[in-house]
Every structure is written in C-alpha cells, then in structure tokens.
Design an enzyme around this catalytic site. Structure first.
Site, PDB file in Angstrom:
ATOM      1  N   ARG A  61       0.868  -1.178   0.000  1.00 55.55           N
ATOM      2  CA  ARG A  61       0.000   0.000   0.000  1.00 55.55           C
ATOM      3  C   ARG A  61       0.899   1.221   0.000  1.00 55.55           C
ATOM      4  NH1 ARG A  61       2.415   1.969   3.708  1.00 55.55           N
ATOM      5  NH2 ARG A  61       0.873   3.601   3.699  1.00 55.55           N
ATOM      6  N   ALA A  63       0.890   5.109  -2.232  1.00 56.57           N
ATOM      7  CA  ALA A  63       0.735   5.387  -3.661  1.00 56.57           C
ATOM      8  C   ALA A  63       1.928   4.950  -4.529  1.00 56.57           C
ATOM      9  CB  ALA A  63       0.420   6.873  -3.841  1.00 56.57           C
ATOM     10  N   ARG A 104      -7.306  -0.727  -6.873  1.00 53.68           N
ATOM     11  CA  ARG A 104      -7.627   0.355  -5.924  1.00 53.68           C
ATOM     12  C   ARG A 104      -7.831   1.647  -6.729  1.00 53.68           C
ATOM     13  NH1 ARG A 104      -4.231   1.021  -0.545  1.00 53.68           N
ATOM     14  NH2 ARG A 104      -6.160   2.002   0.163  1.00 53.68           N
ATOM     15  N   GLN A 211      -1.918   2.505   9.878  1.00 47.48           N
ATOM     16  CA  GLN A 211      -0.627   2.611   9.181  1.00 47.48           C
ATOM     17  C   GLN A 211       0.400   3.390  10.010  1.00 47.48           C
ATOM     18  OE1 GLN A 211      -3.584   3.163   7.769  1.00 47.48           O
ATOM     19  NE2 GLN A 211      -3.646   2.639   5.608  1.00 47.48           N
ATOM     20  N   ASP A 252      -1.961  10.652  -2.209  1.00 45.20           N
ATOM     21  CA  ASP A 252      -2.343   9.634  -3.191  1.00 45.20           C
ATOM     22  C   ASP A 252      -2.685  10.228  -4.543  1.00 45.20           C
ATOM     23  OD1 ASP A 252      -3.000   8.447  -0.388  1.00 45.20           O
ATOM     24  OD2 ASP A 252      -2.718   6.778  -1.777  1.00 45.20           O
ATOM     25  N   LYS A 263      -4.670   9.937   3.085  1.00 39.99           N
ATOM     26  CA  LYS A 263      -5.340   9.067   4.045  1.00 39.99           C
ATOM     27  C   LYS A 263      -6.390   9.802   4.869  1.00 39.99           C
ATOM     28  CE  LYS A 263      -5.065   5.611   4.368  1.00 39.99           C
ATOM     29  NZ  LYS A 263      -6.064   4.763   3.663  1.00 39.99           N
TER      30      LYS A 263
HETATM   31  O1  MRU Z   1      -4.500   3.146   2.153  1.00 36.46           O
HETATM   32  P1  MRU Z   1      -3.016   3.358   2.020  1.00 36.46           P
HETATM   33  O2  MRU Z   1      -2.239   2.823   3.167  1.00 36.46           O
HETATM   34  O3  MRU Z   1      -2.517   2.899   0.681  1.00 36.46           O
HETATM   35  O4  MRU Z   1      -2.858   4.940   2.052  1.00 36.46           O
HETATM   36  C1  MRU Z   1      -1.566   5.479   1.990  1.00 36.46           C
HETATM   37  C2  MRU Z   1      -1.538   6.943   2.123  1.00 36.46           C
HETATM   38  O5  MRU Z   1      -2.548   7.598   2.271  1.00 36.46           O
HETATM   39  C3  MRU Z   1      -0.196   7.615   1.980  1.00 36.46           C
HETATM   40  O6  MRU Z   1      -0.122   8.740   2.775  1.00 36.46           O
HETATM   41  C4  MRU Z   1       0.018   7.997   0.512  1.00 36.46           C
HETATM   42  O7  MRU Z   1      -0.192   6.906  -0.318  1.00 36.46           O
HETATM   43  C5  MRU Z   1       1.358   8.555   0.273  1.00 36.46           C
HETATM   44  S1  MRU Z   1       2.587   7.299   0.373  1.00 36.46           S
HETATM   45  C6  MRU Z   1       4.078   7.952  -0.052  1.00 36.46           C
END
Ligand code: MRU
Length: 360
Positions: A61, A63, A104, A211, A252, A263
């Site tokens: 997970r 981005a 996703r 996370q 993302d 997030k």
């Molecule tokens: O649902 P996730 O864990 O994939 O969400 C991740 C995030 O929101 C991160 O902050 C985002 O992807 C940036 S990662 C460099």
C-alpha cells in the site's frame, strides 16, 4: 493469492533499509504490510492477478509502492505468457492491465505506472513475445529505481524546510514501506537526520488501518529516529500546547488546482494546522499529480469494508448490524497546503498555474 500461512518466504529478519518490493528468482516478493510489525515476511507473486489481489488486500500500500507493484504485475504477466501466440499474449495482457487498474481507485500512481508500461509495450509490440517480456521487466525495475532517486531528491528539498530540533507530525505511512525505498514524508525526515538535524516525529496512529501505529512507528524505531505515537484525536491538543512545529504528509493524488487526497484524517490535521499557524507540507512526486482532474471533488475516494471500522482483524467491538462509513481518503483543499515538496523543488502555496509549470 499467497496467504500469510502458506507462502511466507522470509520471516524475522530485516535490514535497516526496508525493501518493500524485491525481485527474486524470477518472481516479485513484497513485504506483507498487513501483519507488520508483529511479523516481517515477504510474499511471492507470479502473475498480474495475484499482484492485483496483493494491492487490493493491502499487502502492499502507499501510492508509489502501488505504482511499482502494478509495473511488476504487468511484467510478471508478460513473463507468464512468454510462450503464448501473439494474439493470446495481447488478450492476456489486456486482461492484466484491466485487473490491475481495478485493484484500488484513489492513488493515481497506479494508473500512471500502467500508462507507462503500456507505452513501453507499444514501442516493442512487433517484437517476439519473449523480447517484450524482457523489456517490460526492465521497465518495472526502472520504475522502482527511479522512485528511490525521486524520494531522495524530495527528501533533500523537504529537509531544508525543517529547523534543527523540529517536532514534526505525520499521518498514515508515507515511508519506505509506501514506496520503493526512503519514503516521501518519512524520506524528508530521513534526509533531515542524514543532514545532521535533530528532529523528532509525532506519528498519528491512523485509524482504521493503523498505518501510523503499525508502519510509521516501526520504520522510525528501526532507524532510531525519535518518534512518539499518538491517537488521531490527540493532534489538536498537541498543537494547542505548542508541541508540534510542522506537519509533513504524503499524498495519493493531487488535483490540477493543488487539492490533496491523502489518508482519511489528513484534512482534519490540515484544518488544525491552519488554526495553530503550523506549516502543513505535502511530499508529492510528480507521478502523484493528476492534471486531468480539475479539483479535489473529482478524485475517486475508495470506500473500504465496514469490518475495518467495527473492529480490527478478528476482534470486532461495535454492535452487530450497525451502519458504517469507511472512506479511506479525504481531500485537503489547496488553500490549507503551505507547500508541495516535489523532486523539482518546493511549490509554496500551490495553485493551478504553479502545478502546470512543473510539467513544462
Ligand atoms: O491506504 P493506504 O495505506 O494505501 O494509504 C496510503 C496513504 O494515504 C499515503 O499517505 C500515501 O499513499 C502517500 S505514500 C508515499
């Protein structure tokens, strides 16, 4: 789909430098982020279908890491089909692209990586299938290698924004685990420490998938970067007490006007930061900027399973049958963003014009 129990390939050992995805013995291996920090294990992937499932289930997970995984998913499928006829190869590859694209919806890096892999495929379309597969694998390796280079560039620009001794809040995990390595927001912290700055990190736990508690705290503890874990509802209190000097988060997808999807809970942090006159920075590779989306209202927001809100893993604490909402991301309006930290430099007070200029 590889399960934690059946196909764990490497348990209990890890290097300081986290390698979220690695290529071993002709297959992709990814750290199973669902079970960190209790278990450190790689799971193997040999097809696009398996990789898509790994993305959907959040084995991988974040981005940029999702983008890297998707690129490998395309390469894996090409390798799997390398003895097929050109017609069957094309049909199989189209199916692979569709499966990966459906894994996703919010992180634009997924679609960015698929577009890049498709463009490479176009350049060698007339070649023998085995040649195409080799070229796609080389490109997948390059997507990952480039991601680390970009994170290091962002890290250097971002580190310059942080004062020695700064106490910096982050939300979710935008670390090495969310990328091919180094991280975006956590990359800024790593680079600041490498530059000799004594910073400390405040990690929001990040309900409901945790996370922050499970991944960000683990990454920082591994590297002995001072970190304090708080629950999401403590950030306002900490800011009101003057215990936070800056916020750095990942993203993302950034719309053309500078609105930032990240997030769930990020918007709340940005509003609080503005209230307390604390700078709110977003670490954002150019691959996360989506100029085709005019503003944040058009960014697709993933809704995840209710069980993530009613409990965690096997422990369900909410009343059976209760109605639940579980949007996985929210949108922070550009006006709350002090700066976007990109590999080309920091874009202060981002707007449509400044974002467009990044691509000229
Ligand atoms: O649902 P996730 O864990 O994939 O969400 C991740 C995030 O929101 C991160 O902050 C985002 O992807 C940036 S990662 C460099």
């Amino acid at each position: 789909m590889p399960s934690v129990n059946s196909k764990v390939t490497d348990v209990g050992t890890h290097n300081k430098a986290v390698k979220t995805l690695r290529w071993r013995d002709g297959r992709l291996e990814m750290i199973d982020q669902r079970v960190l920090p209790a278990t450190f294990a790689y799971l193997p992937y040999t097809s696009a279908a398996e990789t898509a499932e790994g993305i959907r289930d959040m084995v991988v997970r974040g981005a940029p890491a999702i983008g890297c995984a998707a690129a490998y998913g395309v390469a894996l499928e090409a390798l799997r089909l390398r003895s097929a006829t050109p017609v069957d190869f094309t049909a199989g590859m189209e199916q692979a692209f569709a499966m990966l694209a459906a894994s996703r919806p919010t992180a634009v890096n997924l679609f960015w990586a698929l577009k890049r892999m498709r463009a490479v495929w176009e350049t060698v379309r007339d070649q023998p299938v085995a040649v195409i597969a080799k070229r796609l694998l080389a490109e997948a390796h390059e997507v990952s290698a480039e991601d680390i280079r970009i994170n290091r560039a962002m890290g250097a620009f971002g580190a310059a924004l942080l004062a020695d001794g700064a106490r910096v809040l982050t939300h979710c995990n935008a670390g090495a685990l969310a990328t091919a390595g180094h991280g975006t927001a956590l990359g800024v912290f790593r680079s600041a420490v490498e530059a000799g700055k004594k910073i400390s990190v405040i990690a929001d736990e990040t309900r409901p998938f945790l996370q922050g508690a499970r991944l960000t705290a683990w990454e920082m503890v591994q590297e002995q970067i001072p970190v304090t874990l708080i629950t999401d509802n403590m950030a306002g209190f900490m800011m009101s007490k003057g215990e936070i000097d800056a916020v750095v988060v990942g993203t993302d997808r950034v719309a053309a006007n500078g609105d930032v999807a990240n997030k769930i809970g990020t918007y709340m942090v940005a509003v609080l930061a503005q209230r307390h006159a604390i700078p709110f920075y977003v670490a954002c590779p150019l691959s996360t900027i989506d100029l085709s989306i005019p503003d944040g209202s058009a960014i697709p927001i993933e809704e995840r399973a209710p069980e993530e809100v009613t409990g965690f893993r096997d422990c369900q604490w909410a009343a059976q049958g209760v109605r639940v909402r579980n949007p996985a991301f929210d949108v922070t309006p550009a006006e709350l963003v002090s700066g976007l930290i990109t590999e080309k430099g920091v874009v202060l007070a981002p707007d449509r014009e400044k974002l467009a200029a990044l691509f000229r």
